[in-house]
Write a protein that holds these residues in place. Structure first.
Motif, mmCIF file in Angstrom:
data_model
loop_
_atom_site.group_PDB
_atom_site.id
_atom_site.type_symbol
_atom_site.label_atom_id
_atom_site.label_comp_id
_atom_site.label_asym_id
_atom_site.label_seq_id
_atom_site.Cartn_x
_atom_site.Cartn_y
_atom_site.Cartn_z
ATOM 1 N N VAL A 275 0.866 -1.183 0.000
ATOM 2 C CA VAL A 275 0.000 0.000 0.000
ATOM 3 C C VAL A 275 0.903 1.232 0.000
ATOM 4 C CG1 VAL A 275 -1.798 1.270 1.225
ATOM 5 C CG2 VAL A 275 -1.771 -1.238 1.296
ATOM 6 N N VAL A 276 0.711 2.108 -0.973
ATOM 7 C CA VAL A 276 1.497 3.340 -1.095
ATOM 8 C C VAL A 276 0.618 4.509 -0.676
ATOM 9 C CG1 VAL A 276 2.672 4.863 -2.723
ATOM 10 C CG2 VAL A 276 2.921 2.375 -2.932
ATOM 11 N N ILE A 277 1.062 5.279 0.325
ATOM 12 C CA ILE A 277 0.224 6.344 0.890
ATOM 13 C C ILE A 277 0.927 7.702 0.763
ATOM 14 C CG2 ILE A 277 -0.977 7.182 2.937
ATOM 15 C CD1 ILE A 277 -1.165 4.333 3.934
ATOM 16 N N PHE A 278 0.253 8.628 0.078
ATOM 17 C CA PHE A 278 0.745 10.000 -0.093
ATOM 18 C C PHE A 278 0.113 10.919 0.957
ATOM 19 C CE2 PHE A 278 1.968 8.214 -4.064
ATOM 20 C CZ PHE A 278 2.956 9.044 -4.600
ATOM 21 N N VAL A 311 3.425 -1.395 3.902
ATOM 22 C CA VAL A 311 2.910 -0.047 3.657
ATOM 23 C C VAL A 311 4.091 0.901 3.458
ATOM 24 C CG1 VAL A 311 1.567 1.880 4.588
ATOM 25 C CG2 VAL A 311 0.877 -0.488 5.088
ATOM 26 N N PHE A 312 4.045 1.678 2.371
ATOM 27 C CA PHE A 312 5.042 2.725 2.139
ATOM 28 C C PHE A 312 4.357 4.065 2.373
ATOM 29 C CE2 PHE A 312 6.404 -0.795 -0.698
ATOM 30 C CZ PHE A 312 7.598 -1.098 -0.045
ATOM 31 N N LEU A 313 4.812 4.749 3.387
ATOM 32 C CA LEU A 313 4.178 5.991 3.828
ATOM 33 C C LEU A 313 5.119 7.158 3.592
ATOM 34 C CD1 LEU A 313 1.859 7.436 5.416
ATOM 35 C CD2 LEU A 313 3.102 6.855 7.506
ATOM 36 N N LEU A 314 4.697 8.116 2.756
ATOM 37 C CA LEU A 314 5.513 9.304 2.499
ATOM 38 C C LEU A 314 5.387 10.253 3.686
ATOM 39 C CD1 LEU A 314 7.376 10.399 0.311
ATOM 40 C CD2 LEU A 314 5.409 11.586 -0.672
ATOM 41 N N ASP A 315 6.493 10.559 4.311
ATOM 42 C CA ASP A 315 6.503 11.345 5.543
ATOM 43 C C ASP A 315 5.892 12.725 5.323
ATOM 44 O OD1 ASP A 315 6.946 11.796 8.182
ATOM 45 O OD2 ASP A 315 9.111 12.154 7.996
ATOM 46 N N ALA A 386 13.067 3.654 4.723
ATOM 47 C CA ALA A 386 13.329 3.165 3.368
ATOM 48 C C ALA A 386 14.755 2.617 3.212
ATOM 49 C CB ALA A 386 13.064 4.284 2.361
ATOM 50 N N PRO A 387 15.802 3.321 3.669
ATOM 51 C CA PRO A 387 17.154 2.762 3.510
ATOM 52 C C PRO A 387 17.315 1.405 4.184
ATOM 53 C CG PRO A 387 17.285 5.089 4.046
ATOM 54 C CD PRO A 387 15.854 4.693 4.231
ATOM 55 N N LEU A 388 16.741 1.260 5.366
ATOM 56 C CA LEU A 388 16.860 -0.019 6.065
ATOM 57 C C LEU A 388 16.064 -1.106 5.359
ATOM 58 C CD1 LEU A 388 16.703 1.334 9.719
ATOM 59 C CD2 LEU A 388 18.617 0.121 8.687
ATOM 60 N N LEU A 405 4.240 -4.237 7.908
ATOM 61 C CA LEU A 405 5.428 -3.414 8.116
ATOM 62 C C LEU A 405 5.199 -2.072 7.439
ATOM 63 C CD1 LEU A 405 8.464 -3.016 8.910
ATOM 64 C CD2 LEU A 405 9.026 -3.963 6.651
ATOM 65 N N ILE A 406 5.315 -0.972 8.209
ATOM 66 C CA ILE A 406 5.169 0.372 7.656
ATOM 67 C C ILE A 406 6.565 0.955 7.433
ATOM 68 C CG2 ILE A 406 4.286 2.700 8.043
ATOM 69 C CD1 ILE A 406 2.081 1.508 9.751
ATOM 70 N N VAL A 407 6.837 1.286 6.170
ATOM 71 C CA VAL A 407 8.130 1.853 5.793
ATOM 72 C C VAL A 407 7.929 3.355 5.585
ATOM 73 C CG1 VAL A 407 10.041 1.790 4.168
ATOM 74 C CG2 VAL A 407 8.764 -0.305 4.687
ATOM 75 N N VAL A 408 8.528 4.156 6.455
ATOM 76 C CA VAL A 408 8.398 5.612 6.346
ATOM 77 C C VAL A 408 9.462 6.119 5.373
ATOM 78 C CG1 VAL A 408 8.439 7.806 7.567
ATOM 79 C CG2 VAL A 408 7.483 5.767 8.678
ATOM 80 N N CYS A 409 8.995 6.774 4.290
ATOM 81 C CA CYS A 409 9.886 7.253 3.224
ATOM 82 C C CYS A 409 9.939 8.777 3.254
ATOM 83 C CB CYS A 409 9.378 6.791 1.863
ATOM 84 S SG CYS A 409 9.169 4.992 1.718
ATOM 85 N N HIS A 410 11.136 9.338 3.137
ATOM 86 C CA HIS A 410 11.277 10.798 3.201
ATOM 87 C C HIS A 410 11.047 11.460 1.852
ATOM 88 C CE1 HIS A 410 12.432 10.964 7.375
ATOM 89 N NE2 HIS A 410 13.358 10.038 7.169
ATOM 90 N N THR A 411 11.247 10.733 0.763
ATOM 91 C CA THR A 411 11.046 11.305 -0.574
ATOM 92 C C THR A 411 10.308 10.304 -1.460
ATOM 93 O OG1 THR A 411 13.095 10.439 -1.528
ATOM 94 C CG2 THR A 411 13.236 12.558 -0.342
ATOM 95 N N GLU A 412 9.731 10.811 -2.544
ATOM 96 C CA GLU A 412 9.092 9.931 -3.522
ATOM 97 C C GLU A 412 10.113 8.997 -4.163
ATOM 98 O OE1 GLU A 412 6.085 10.899 -6.418
ATOM 99 O OE2 GLU A 412 5.834 12.875 -5.489
ATOM 100 N N THR A 413 11.319 9.482 -4.326
ATOM 101 C CA THR A 413 12.362 8.632 -4.894
ATOM 102 C C THR A 413 12.612 7.424 -4.012
ATOM 103 O OG1 THR A 413 13.425 10.518 -5.980
ATOM 104 C CG2 THR A 413 14.775 8.550 -5.634
ATOM 105 N N ASP A 414 12.676 7.658 -2.694
ATOM 106 C CA ASP A 414 12.829 6.540 -1.756
ATOM 107 C C ASP A 414 11.687 5.531 -1.929
ATOM 108 O OD1 ASP A 414 15.079 7.688 -0.663
ATOM 109 O OD2 ASP A 414 14.013 8.589 1.034
ATOM 110 N N MET A 415 10.480 6.075 -2.018
ATOM 111 C CA MET A 415 9.307 5.209 -2.110
ATOM 112 C C MET A 415 9.314 4.425 -3.425
ATOM 113 S SD MET A 415 5.520 6.174 -0.754
ATOM 114 C CE MET A 415 5.068 7.397 -1.968
#
Length: 531
Positions: A275-278, A311-315, A386-388, A405-415
C-alpha cells in the motif's frame, strides 16, 4: 446409478466412496488445540492412479457434452452443497476455527461462483469462436475454410487451500472453472479440513450422478504430499490448480516441468500486497485511512492472500496522527485463532525474525496476549525506514498472519525505489489525490501495474469480488503465470487451448462453429463480431 454411501472419512474415486489404504491421520481443531476422534486415511499411489485413469476415460465423454449439460451439472453441485445445511458449516468451524458467519458467507461465495460459471456456459460466447470462410478464388492462392474455438485440456489436478475451506477448496474456483471448461477434476483435499472436504466431495459426486455425468468426472482424494506429486507427474494429467505456500507451489511446478510432457501449473503462492500512501490522502482523513488499514491487516487473523503486509508511507505532518491511530487500533485488537498449528508457528517465527532486525521497531501489538495453549495469532505492526528496508531484502517476505510493516519514506524517490525492489504481487494500492499522481515525477500507476495483477485507488485489497472483470493473479511469485486469474469468469481460460478445424463439412463441426450458429453466440467472422 446410485452414489456409494460415504462417511466423513471417505475419499471418492469417481463415484465410488473408498477408504484409503495409506497412512491414517486426524483433523485438528485449532480453537481447542486438539484432534477430532475421526480417523482419515490417505489413498495409496495405486488408488490415486485409478482416479486419474477414471478421469482420462471420462474426459472424451465429458468434453463432448453441450455447454448446457455442463451448466446443469454445476447447478446441481451448488444445490447439493446447500442441501448439506448446518452439517457442513459445523464441520468447517471445527476444522478451521473460522466463525459461523464467515463460513456461511464463504459457502454462498462457493455456490455463487458455480452458478456464475453455469451462466457463462449457457451464454456460450466464451469459446471465442473465430471463422474464416473458404476463399477458393483468392489469388495468388485460395484460402481454406478455417474455424477456431477453445477446447478443454484434459484431466486437471486441483489442490485445496488452507485459508478458504469452501471457496478455494473442493468446489472452489479452480474446480468450478475446470469443470466448466470440460475438464475432469482430481481433487487433493487439504489435511487441515478433511471432514469438510469429504462432505463437499460427496455433494459433487451426488450432483454428477443426478446430472448423468460420466464416472470419473470428479474424484476427491485424501493423499500424502508424495502421492500428490505423483498425480502431477501422471501422463494423463494436463494441468494443475494450486493455492498455497511458495514452497508448495514451486515443488509442484518443478514436477510438472520435469515431465516428458510439461504441463501448466496455475499456482497462487505469496504476496505482501503493498500500500502506497501520499500525504494528500491522509491530510483530511488520516484517522479513517489508518483505521481501515488496521482492520484490513487483522481481518481473518491476517490469513487472506490479499492482506496488506507492507505499507510505504511518504513522511508528512500527518504521519504521526496516522501512525498513532494505527497503533491505537492494533493495541485494541485481540489475538485470534489461526487455521492450524503450522501456520501459527510460521507466523510467530516470521514476526520474530523481522522484529529483531536492526532498524525495525514495534509500533504496536495487541495488549492481550495470545494463550500459550491455543493456536492464536497476535496482531502486531512494525516500522522501519526506506534505507533499512532496501538493505534488508527479507523484510519484503510474506508473513502470513495479522501483521504489517510500515516503511516511512522521506522522498518519492525513496518510495519508488522500495516499490521497484519488490517481487510480483496479487494487489497494490495507491492512497493519493489525483493531483499528487498527476504532478509526480513518477508514473505510479505504471510502477504498480508492473508489480501486481490488481491496483486499487483507495480502499484496501482484502475482499476479492467474483466477477467478470476481476483479476486474482499477478507476476511471479504471486502466481506462477501472470497471464491468468483464479477468480472470475476469466479463470476458465486456464484449462482450455485453441483448436482449429480446417475444411470440415458443416455437419461435422461443433455447434459453436456451424454456419447456422445454432447456439446463437457471438462469433468473429472475418474480423467482424456477429451472431
Amino acid at each position: 446409478m446410485n452414489v456409494t454411501p460415504a462417511s466423513l472419512t471417505t475419499s471418492f474415486i469417481g463415484n465410488e466412496a473408498v477408504a484409503g489404504n495409506g497412512d491414517f491421520f486426524q483433523a485438528f481443531v485449532p480453537i481447542r488445540h486438539e484432534y477430532l476422534a475421526d480417523e482419515f486415511s490417505n489413498v495409496t499411489s495405486g488408488q490415486a492412479n485409478l482416479a486419474v485413469e477414471k478421469a482420462a476415460t471420462a474426459f472424451p465423454i465429458y468434453a463432448k457434452l453441450t455447454s448446457t449439460q455442463r451448466a446443469d451439472f454445476l447447478l446441481f453441485i451448488a444445490s447439493e452443497i446447500e442441501a448439506l445445511g448446518d452439517e457442513l458449516i459445523e464441520q468447517a468451524v471445527l476444522e478451521s476455527g473460522l466463525p459461523v458467519a464467515r463460513l456461511t458467507g464463504e459457502r454462498g461465495r462457493t455456490t455463487g461462483q458455480l452458478r456464475m460459471f453455469a451462466n457463462l456456459l449457457r451464454e456460450g460466447s466464451w469459446v471465442d469462436a473465430r471463422i474464416n470462410p473458404a476463399l477458393p478464388n483468392r489469388q495468388p492462392l485460395p484460402r481454406p475454410d478455417l474455424r477456431r474455438m477453445l477446447v478443454p485440456l484434459g484431466p486437471v489436478v486441483v489442490f485445496g487451500a488452507s485459508n478458504f475451506p469452501l471457496a478455494f477448496s473442493v468446489a472452489g474456483g479452480d474446480t468450478a472453472s475446470a469443470l466448466a471448461a470440460g475438464c475432469p477434476v482430481i481433487f487433493k483435499a487439504h489435511p487441515s479440513h478433511p471432514g469438510t472436504s469429504s462432505l463437499v466431495g460427496k455433494a459433487i459426486v451426488s450432483a454428477a450422478v443426478k446430472a448423468g455425468m460420466p464416472d470419473g468426472v470428479f474424484s476427491l482424494l485424501h493423499a500424502s504430499n508424495e502421492t500428490a506429486q505423483e498425480l502431477v507427474a501422471h501422463p494423463a494429467v494436463k494441468a494443475v490448480g494450486f493455492t498455497g505456500s511458495r514452497a508448495g507451489g514451486m515443488a509442484l511446478l518443478k514436477v510438472a516441468q520435469s515431465r516428458p510432457e510439461p504441463i501448466p501449473v496455475y499456482a497462487e503462492m505469496s504476496a505482501v500486497n503493498p500500500v502506497v500512501i501520499f500525504p494528500g490522502a491522509i491530510q483530511k482523513n488520516a484517522v479513517a485511512v489508518a483505521s481501515g488499514l488496521a482492520a484490513s491487516v487483522t481481518l481473518g487473523v491476517g490469513q487472506f492472500c490479499t492482506n496488506p503486509g507492507l505499507v510505504f508511507l511518504l513522511d508528512s505532518p500527518q504521519t504521526e496522527v496516522f501512525l498513532e491511530t494505527v497503533a491505537e487500533r492494533i493495541r485494541a485488537s485481540a489475538p485470534a485463532t489461526m487455521l492450524n498449528a503450522g501456520i501459527c508457528q510460521n507466523y510467530q517465527r516470521g514476526v520474530q525474525n523481522s522484529r529483531v532486525l536492526p532498524g525495525v521497531h514495534v509500533l504496536a501489538e495487541a495488549e492481550t496476549d495470545a494463550e500459550t495453549n491455543r493456536t492464536e495469532g497476535k496482531p502486531i505492526v512494525l516500522t522501519t525506514t526506506a534505507p533499512l528496508f532496501l538493505s534488508s531484502p527479507a523484510l519484503a517476505d510474506e508473513i502470513f498472519g495479522p501483521t504489517t510493516l510500515i516503511v516511512v519514506c522521506h522522498t518519492e524517490t525513496d518510495m519508488a525505489e522500495c516499490v521497484e525492489s519488490l517481487e510480483g504481487q496479487l494487489t497494490a494500492t495507491i492512497y493519493a489525490t489525483s493531483d499528487e499522481i498527476s504532478s509526480s515525477g513518477f508514473d505510479w500507476v505504471a510502477l504498480l501495474q508492473a508489480k501486481a495483477g490488481r491496483v486499487l485507488f483507495g480502499g484496501f485489497p482484502t475482499g476479492v469480488e467474483v466477477s467478470e472483470a476481476m483479476t486474482h493473479g499477478g507476476p511471479f511469485p504471486a502466481t506462477s503465470d501472470s497471464r491468468t486469474t483464479s477468480v472470475g469468469t476469466g479463470a476458465i481460460l486456464r484449462f482450455v487451448r485453441p483448436f482449429t478445424y480446417q475444411s470440415f463439412p458443416d455437419e461435422l463441426l461443433p455447434p459453436a462453429l456451424q454456419n447456422a450458429n445454432p447456439l446463437g453466440i457471438w462469433r468473429n467472422v472475418d474480423g467482424v463480431m456477429m451472431k
